[in-house]
Design an enzyme around this catalytic site. Structure first.
Site, PDB file in Angstrom:
ATOM      1  CG  ASP A   1      -2.319   0.801   0.912  1.00  0.00           C
ATOM      2  OD1 ASP A   1      -2.123   1.757  -0.059  1.00  0.00           O
ATOM      3  OD2 ASP A   1      -3.125   0.516   1.397  1.00  0.00           O
TER       4      ASP A   1
HETATM    5  C1  NOJ Z   1      -4.129   3.964   0.110  1.00  0.00           C
HETATM    6  C2  NOJ Z   1      -5.306   3.092   0.266  1.00  0.00           C
HETATM    7  O1  NOJ Z   1      -4.950   2.332   1.400  1.00  0.00           O
HETATM    8  C3  NOJ Z   1      -5.224   2.068  -0.941  1.00  0.00           C
HETATM    9  O2  NOJ Z   1      -6.454   1.183  -0.719  1.00  0.00           O
HETATM   10  C4  NOJ Z   1      -5.242   2.596  -2.326  1.00  0.00           C
HETATM   11  O3  NOJ Z   1      -5.479   1.714  -3.473  1.00  0.00           O
HETATM   12  C5  NOJ Z   1      -3.809   3.423  -2.303  1.00  0.00           C
HETATM   13  N1  NOJ Z   1      -3.697   4.290  -1.154  1.00  0.00           N
HETATM   14  C6  NOJ Z   1      -3.530   3.996  -3.340  1.00  0.00           C
HETATM   15  O4  NOJ Z   1      -4.197   5.127  -3.862  1.00  0.00           O
END
Ligand code: NOJ
Length: 741
Positions: A284
């Site tokens: 993430d």
């Molecule tokens: C953080 C989020 O937790 C995740 O779900 C997302 O895909 C990413 N950012 C990218 O934007």
């Protein structure tokens, strides 16, 4: 148009769009070997490095550096860019690199792209797997036409805690339903398979157990038994993997002390080992580097080493891999074979997506133009939206509204367009194509029958608008009051400790009720809210979540009776925050609560609160009623390789045609471990004309009786099982017992 027809139309369209379909099982290993053999360590690290771009280019900006890195083959994937032209330009840069390896383009296409669909939690309330698959399909058609080949969805986290803002992004609290929905979404996104120009790679996230964050606080720690992990939280991920999900994303949380991005147990043992997953894992956003504040890694270099060795293949906006992998391999702290395995996984998907063959295959402006303006997409969104709506109360049969009634539409969300888009809409600057509730009502009920007053804001303490709202209510035959959260109150980093209606909205409801006018409440939210006064005093309540581009039309469809509501909750609604976590499939204690009254009777519960949920899992009303009868088991004894047919009759005993979700729950009465009081194991959504009866048959076999025992073996144990058929988890209509032997 019926979902089925729309669905079939899409299958046809995607066949036409599909230029060349590469079989998902086609092996590219030889080609991957030859690319790999040409790569320097730096280039390999580059393939594992992902950056966010917002297209604010310029030589001095950090974006400028990123563009330079792309040209030098130091970036494997870009996200947050959309539009075929921009994607083409970036891909051209990548093709100037030494090895000309194309980029992957990702984005959070969570519930729609140009056409916004209901938030995933709302969609799950439809219990309609075909419609859910179609919603993901439409999103993929639009996103792929805009240059993208990867979505960071579906989010398949089981969530039992509505304080957690991201509960909106999943399919609720149930593992069985959540697994089916996970698979449906993966199939929808990936369509006919990689290589097809309207397929985008799915990404099952957040691996794993993110939804169990302590206290419902986003990103927080999770501590749970492996048995619980495997039984409740992992199955939707496994279902996504089995459905062919190309990628997985690490979660931010630590699981039993190990940050997920550094968990070899999750990635090497389970995902890539037991499940034999051949896709890749992306972190993430900076979750690899975040192992430093976790206190798990000393610095960026250490974080890169821990993550790569544990099986995180791509570093999203973390820069740990880019800056350290070469040195780590040269010093023997990361093995070349681990590095090569990660790069191989990324290259494999690039080959499968057909990008080596034609890096520009997702960048056709003509297809883009068509996909962004396809009226079928709006139809699918409207159909999904009305199926997502849950009728919570209709005590006085005020709904459906009668023709010609003068309606006062009141409330802070009645004219909102932004909020209808929900927490994860792709940020379109122009939201003018959203049908607000007011617009939807104007279209369906006619301008002449519609009055409006805002009444108050969502969180604003001012009651200045009350007077006008009361006057407006008095001038109408019926009031529709649109209240709830604002969309920024849910989603990522939007946990709430107080789930009540914000601001003075409840006071507004009280004032409007005092006028004596009949009132319909619409609750707009991304999670279960706590609204006891409203629930106990207003006879008509509709839960409308965030329904997307077609929100206003879909709500008008339901309120007018053009569509008879069929949604059922996929998450338990608590009576207050102190009751959380609350879920229907709990264990019994040795002192189960005998009756649903608060008391100090030395039984499980509270002395100041009922034990049950306010609105239970599986609950949702229709304008008609359904009678359940004639439960018949083909046998009451089930052998190891046998199947029992469980048959019943459902009759539509009311005046409206309608749909019912018939739910099958099972309880293992005595087992080597305590088992839940009931578990959903099957369901059927059926459509019945007024007065019509249908036979429904479920098959019960050993698989439906199985669970993870203490040794973590998946087993069915001999003995008695209750088979329960219900209209909700708390409304069991028919029940019998079978013996497994
Ligand atoms: C953080 C989020 O937790 C995740 O779900 C997302 O895909 C990413 N950012 C990218 O934007």
């Amino acid at each position: 148009m019926k979902t089925k027809t729309i669905f079939h139309l899409f299958i046809l369209l995607s066949a036409i769009f599909t230029a060349s379909i590469h079989s998902q099982t086609k092996s590219y290993e030889k080609q991957i070997d030859s690319v790999l053999s040409l790569m320097t360590l730096e280039e390999k690290a580059g393939q594992l490095h992902q950056v966010s771009l917002s297209w604010a280019t310029g030589p001095a900006s950090p974006e400028g550096d990123k563009l330079k890195d792309i040209k030098e083959g130091k970036i494997g994937s870009v996200f947050n860019i959309r539009g075929s032209e921009k994607v083409r330009a970036l891909q051209e840069l990548a093709l100037q690199s030494r090895l000309k390896i194309p980029l992957l383009f990702g984005l959070d296409v969570i519930h729609g792209f140009k056409t916004t669909f209901p938030i995933p939690l709302a969609e799950s309330a439809s219990w309609d797997l075909e419609a859910i698959e179609l919603a993901a399909r439409v999103a993929a058609v639009e996103a792929s036409a805009s240059g993208l080949n990867w979505t960071f969805a579906p989010m398949v986290d089981i969530a039992r805690d509505p304080r957690w803002g991201r509960i909106m992004e999943g399919a609720g609290e149930d593992t069985y339903l959540g697994s089916l929905i996970a698979a449906a979404r993966v199939k929808g996104f990936q369509g006919k398979g990689f290589g097809s120009v309207d397929a985008v790679m799915a990404c099952a996230k957040h691996y794993a157990a993110y939804g169990a964050a302590t206290g419902g606080r986003d990103y927080n720690s999770v501590d749970m038994s492996e048995r619980m992990l495997r039984e409740i939280y992992l199955p939707p991920f496994k279902a996504a993997a089995v459905a062919g999900a190309a990628t997985f994303m690490n979660s931010f949380n630590d699981l039993n002390g190990v940050p997920a991005s550094g968990s070899a147990f999750l990635m090497r043992n389970i995902l890539k080992g037991e499940w034999n997953f051949n896709g890749f894992v992306v972190s993430d956003w900076a979750s690899i580097r975040e192992m430093i504040p976790h206190g798990f890694a000393e610095n960026d270099r250490d974080a890169a080493k821990l993550a790569l060795n544990a099986g995180s293949d791509m570093d999203m906006e973390g820069y740990c891999y880019r800056d350290n992998l070469k040195d780590l391999v040269e010093k023997g702290e990361v093995s070349l074979s681990n590095l090569d395995d990660a790069v191989r996984r990324v290259l494999r998907k690039k080959f499968e997506m057909g990008l080596f063959e034609d890096p520009f295959r997702f960048t056709d402006p003509v297809r883009e133009e068509k996909a962004m303006n396809n009226p079928e997409h709006r139809k699918a969104a409207r159909d999904m939206a009305r199926k997502s709506i849950v009728l919570l109360k209709n005590d006085d049969e005020l709904l459906p509204l009668k023709n010609g009634q003068k309606i006062a539409l009141i409330g802070p969300l009645a004219k909102s367009e932004d909020d209808m888009l929900g927490g994860w809409a792709v940020g379109w600057d122009d939201n003018s194509d959203v049908v607000s509730q007011f617009e939807g009502f104007e279209i369906r009920f006619g301008k002449q029958n519609l009055l409006y007053s805002k009444g108050c804001g969502v969180s604003d303490p001012s009651k200045d608008g009350f007077e006008d709202a009361i006057k407006t209510a008095k001038a109408a035959d019926v009031v529709v009051l649109s209240i709830g959260e604002s969309r920024s109150m849910n989603g990522e980093a939007a946990s709430r400790s107080n789930l009540g209606l914000p601001g003075v909205q409840e006071d507004l409801v009280k004032e409007i009720m005092a006028t004596g006018k009949p009132v319909v409440i619409l609750i707009n939210a991304g999670r279960p809210l706590v609204f006891n006064w409203v629930a106990d005093n207003v006879p008509t309540i509709v839960y409308t979540w965030w329904l997307g581009s077609e929100a206003g039309n879909a709500i008008a469809d339901v309120l007018s009776g053009d569509y008879n509501p069929s949604g059922k909750l996929t998450v338990s609604f608590p009576r207050n925050e102190g009751q959380i976590p609350i879920y229907y499939n709990h264990f019994n204690t040795g002192r189960p609560s005998m009756q649903d009254i608060p008391s100090k009777d030395y039984r499980t519960g509270y002395i100041d609160l009922k034990q049950s949920s306010k609105f239970p899992f599986g609950y949702g009303l229709s304008y008609t009623s359904f009678d359940y009868s004639n439960l018949v088991f083909s046998s009451d004894r089930l052998s190891k390789d046998g199947v029992i047919d469980v048959t019943l009759t459902v009759k539509n005993s009311g005046d409206f045609d309608g749909e019912e979700v018939v739910q099958l729950y099972i309880r293992d009465l005595v087992a080597s471990l305590v088992r839940p009081v009931k578990e959903l194991k099957d369901f059927k959504k059926i459509s019945l004309k007024s007065g019509e009866s249908k036979k429904v048959t479920f098959k019960v076999d050993k698989e439906k009786l199985s669970f993870y025992n203490e040794k973590l073996d998946w087993v069915a144990e001999e003995g008695k099982f209750d088979i329960m058929i219900g209209s909700s988890s708390a409304d069991i209509r028919l029940k019998g017992t079978i013996v497994y032997e």
